[in-house]
Design a protein around this motif. Sequence first.
Motif, PDB file in Angstrom:
ATOM      1  N   UNK A 233      -4.627  -4.672 -10.876  1.00  6.23           N
ATOM      2  CA  UNK A 233      -3.757  -3.566 -11.283  1.00  6.23           C
ATOM      3  C   UNK A 233      -3.120  -2.943 -10.043  1.00  6.23           C
ATOM      4  N   UNK A 234      -2.040  -2.177 -10.286  1.00  5.20           N
ATOM      5  CA  UNK A 234      -1.334  -1.491  -9.207  1.00  5.20           C
ATOM      6  C   UNK A 234      -1.039  -0.061  -9.643  1.00  5.20           C
ATOM      7  N   UNK A 235      -1.035   0.845  -8.666  1.00  3.01           N
ATOM      8  CA  UNK A 235      -0.662   2.241  -8.919  1.00  3.01           C
ATOM      9  C   UNK A 235       0.692   2.515  -8.294  1.00  3.01           C
ATOM     10  N   UNK A 236       1.570   3.165  -9.053  1.00  2.82           N
ATOM     11  CA  UNK A 236       2.950   3.425  -8.643  1.00  2.82           C
ATOM     12  C   UNK A 236       3.178   4.932  -8.632  1.00  2.82           C
ATOM     13  N   UNK A 237       3.903   5.404  -7.608  1.00  5.37           N
ATOM     14  CA  UNK A 237       4.260   6.823  -7.513  1.00  5.37           C
ATOM     15  C   UNK A 237       5.708   6.931  -7.066  1.00  5.37           C
ATOM     16  N   UNK A 238       6.452   7.876  -7.676  1.00  6.89           N
ATOM     17  CA  UNK A 238       7.842   8.158  -7.318  1.00  6.89           C
ATOM     18  C   UNK A 238       7.949   9.608  -6.883  1.00  6.89           C
ATOM     19  N   UNK A 239       8.585   9.848  -5.730  1.00  3.40           N
ATOM     20  CA  UNK A 239       8.794  11.202  -5.231  1.00  3.40           C
ATOM     21  C   UNK A 239      10.271  11.384  -4.905  1.00  3.40           C
TER      22      UNK A 239
ATOM     23  N   UNK B 251      -3.116   7.063  -2.766  1.00 10.25           N
ATOM     24  CA  UNK B 251      -2.552   6.168  -1.760  1.00 10.25           C
ATOM     25  C   UNK B 251      -1.117   5.800  -2.092  1.00 10.25           C
ATOM     26  N   UNK B 252      -0.810   5.615  -3.371  1.00  7.83           N
ATOM     27  CA  UNK B 252       0.568   5.334  -3.767  1.00  7.83           C
ATOM     28  C   UNK B 252       1.479   6.511  -3.422  1.00  7.83           C
ATOM     29  N   UNK B 253       0.976   7.726  -3.619  1.00 10.65           N
ATOM     30  CA  UNK B 253       1.767   8.909  -3.258  1.00 10.65           C
ATOM     31  C   UNK B 253       1.969   8.990  -1.747  1.00 10.65           C
ATOM     32  N   UNK B 254       0.949   8.645  -0.974  1.00  7.41           N
ATOM     33  CA  UNK B 254       1.079   8.648   0.488  1.00  7.41           C
ATOM     34  C   UNK B 254       2.135   7.649   0.922  1.00  7.41           C
ATOM     35  N   UNK B 255       2.143   6.464   0.340  1.00  9.48           N
ATOM     36  CA  UNK B 255       3.129   5.451   0.710  1.00  9.48           C
ATOM     37  C   UNK B 255       4.546   5.905   0.389  1.00  9.48           C
ATOM     38  N   UNK B 256       4.722   6.567  -0.737  1.00 11.69           N
ATOM     39  CA  UNK B 256       6.052   7.076  -1.083  1.00 11.69           C
ATOM     40  C   UNK B 256       6.499   8.143  -0.091  1.00 11.69           C
TER      41      UNK B 256
ATOM     42  N   UNK C  82       7.666   1.159  -0.785  1.00  5.14           N
ATOM     43  CA  UNK C  82       6.669   0.962   0.265  1.00  5.14           C
ATOM     44  C   UNK C  82       5.416   0.363  -0.356  1.00  5.14           C
ATOM     45  N   UNK C  83       4.886  -0.689   0.266  1.00  6.38           N
ATOM     46  CA  UNK C  83       3.708  -1.379  -0.222  1.00  6.38           C
ATOM     47  C   UNK C  83       2.975  -1.945   0.991  1.00  6.38           C
TER      48      UNK C  83
ATOM     49  N   UNK D  21      11.990   7.841  -3.768  1.00  4.42           N
ATOM     50  CA  UNK D  21      11.180   6.917  -2.981  1.00  4.42           C
ATOM     51  C   UNK D  21       9.995   6.462  -3.825  1.00  4.42           C
ATOM     52  N   UNK D  22       9.647   5.190  -3.669  1.00  2.00           N
ATOM     53  CA  UNK D  22       8.583   4.607  -4.477  1.00  2.00           C
ATOM     54  C   UNK D  22       7.474   4.098  -3.562  1.00  2.00           C
ATOM     55  N   UNK D  23       6.235   4.361  -3.942  1.00  6.09           N
ATOM     56  CA  UNK D  23       5.071   3.846  -3.239  1.00  6.09           C
ATOM     57  C   UNK D  23       4.171   3.107  -4.209  1.00  6.09           C
ATOM     58  N   UNK D  24       3.660   1.968  -3.798  1.00  2.25           N
ATOM     59  CA  UNK D  24       2.822   1.136  -4.665  1.00  2.25           C
ATOM     60  C   UNK D  24       1.534   0.815  -3.926  1.00  2.25           C
ATOM     61  N   UNK D  25       0.401   1.188  -4.496  1.00  2.00           N
ATOM     62  CA  UNK D  25      -0.906   0.791  -3.986  1.00  2.00           C
ATOM     63  C   UNK D  25      -1.345  -0.427  -4.796  1.00  2.00           C
ATOM     64  N   UNK D  26      -1.287  -1.595  -4.149  1.00  2.00           N
ATOM     65  CA  UNK D  26      -1.517  -2.837  -4.890  1.00  2.00           C
ATOM     66  C   UNK D  26      -2.991  -3.234  -4.838  1.00  2.00           C
TER      67      UNK D  26
END
Length: 409
Positions: free
Chosen positions: A12-18, A103-108, A58-59, A3-8
Amino acid sequence: MIYCGIDWAERTHDVALVDDSGQLLAKRHITDDAAGYKILLDLLVEYGDSEENPIPVAIETSRGLLVAVLRTGKRQVFAINPMAAARYRDRHSVSRKKSDPGDALVLANILRTDMHAHRPLPNDSDLGRAIAVLARAQQDSLWNRQQLANQLRSLLREYYPAALAAVEPWRNGLCRPGAREILRAAPTPTKAARLTRAQLQASLKRAGRKRGIEEEAERLREVFRADYAHQPQLVEDALGKQMLALLVQLEAACNAADDLAEAVEEVFPQHPDAEVILSFPGLGVQLGARVLAEIGDDKNRFADARGLKAYAGASPVTRASGKKTSITRRWVKNDRLNAAGYLWAFASITASPGAKTHYRRRRDDHGDWHAAAQRNLFNRMLGQLYYCLKNHTLFDETTAFPTTLAAAA
């Protein structure tokens, strides 16, 4: 599953994969340009993203180039409400700390735990999305035009009531080209009183008027030469300059609304669903385009008509707790579709005998107020629209209102 979460953000954007267990597999900080998008896509491919098994994302937005890049292929993109994401953040930390990578981790993790409770972005066609852009822009331009017209009217009330009396018989009043031409020629009541018949006729002709020019010029001349209170001359001249500056903005808003309306009239009839939408009473090209823009052309977006009605805010909402139960109107809704539905129901009352009978029954028999009766009519016609679009059939008056028509007969 990954699962991928992106804090836009803007730059710049932060990306997290869990993974399924919530373990953080990777995180990146990318820029908002083509190079950053390539890093993101390469990262997804590195962790198993493919055409057959795309990684859901998720974004907190549904627009922009980043979302357009992510929506290529069959990848599901979930636009998470920022308020919902803030509530999920409290599940991971009670100290109320916040960071963009966090926040990117939360979205993921939202997708990992509750993906079934969130709706992915609809798979609308490119033509449907283009119509949505034009219809929403045209609606925004109308709202902006009305706001500027209200500001201009408020300003004219302070020093120039003759202008308001002059445009009162005209439909759309200050938004008409004739009103703008006259205000441009005479920004103050002192100058308006000096206008001759020839000058007034020339202003009306420049505005595009073809008939009744002499009679209208005579009426305007009498209005401008009537007795009104005046501001001091210096104050009046200053207010006239302020009015001209506001008039320039109103002119631009009127031109934008007209240009966007022409663009909608050119594009909307090309859509396959346009014939079905235009068959409904009360729906023209502009209003039909707004309805299509909000519901989209993805036939799998709503599971049934109830989902569409709730999305539009047409159906009521029930709140039950203990012995207390209340049924009220729905406040969380698509405001654009709800505004279009109000105009649709209002126009259908005169365009459809069945709709008029239904409206009168809600007013007389059920005791609804005008807005509540219109909302009930919109709720019914929205269900009919869902059925017709699903089966690609045209609106039929006798099928839509069989009981009401029989009662009226």
